[in-house]
Scaffold this motif. Sequence first.
Motif: not given
Length: 179
Positions: A151-172
Amino acid sequence: MGSAQDSAAPSGSAEVLAAERVLLSLRHERRELLLGVREARTLAGLAAEWLRRGVSPGDLRAALTRGLPKDGVRSALGFLAHRLVEKLPAPPAEQPEPVPPSPPPSPLALIACAGPGEEHMFRPNVPWATTCGPCHREEQRAYWEDMRARTEAAPEPLPWRERFAAEGAEVGTGPDVGG
């Protein structure tokens, strides 16, 4: 009243003698319930049945003297015979045969511990256990230490806005701004 004597137990039984004493003592509670010895012996068999059914002599006396008619009792013999028959309690229910307690379960056999270190035996407290208590606790400490390190070695999760933007970029398609 010969039928009452016919239904009685032998005239010398303990219940019949106790019942006769109760019937003769009724005159001390209520004068109108005075019985002669012959009358008391006539009713003793009926009263003895109450005693056989688990009624104490005191409770029998109370049942015969409680709630007398307001006009009084004209015939003590007739009144008591009627009350002894009509208010006769139900026979006691038979108690079931007590079931002997089952023997305690035998302890599980000794087994070899699957934990680290020198081979040693233990008696498991549950059938599926494969390690003794100290080895099990050590395995649990190691497991949770590993989980904490991951858990300590895992990167911090992205904030929700960045995750939402990343999901939108994957869809096109990007986020629809404007409108």
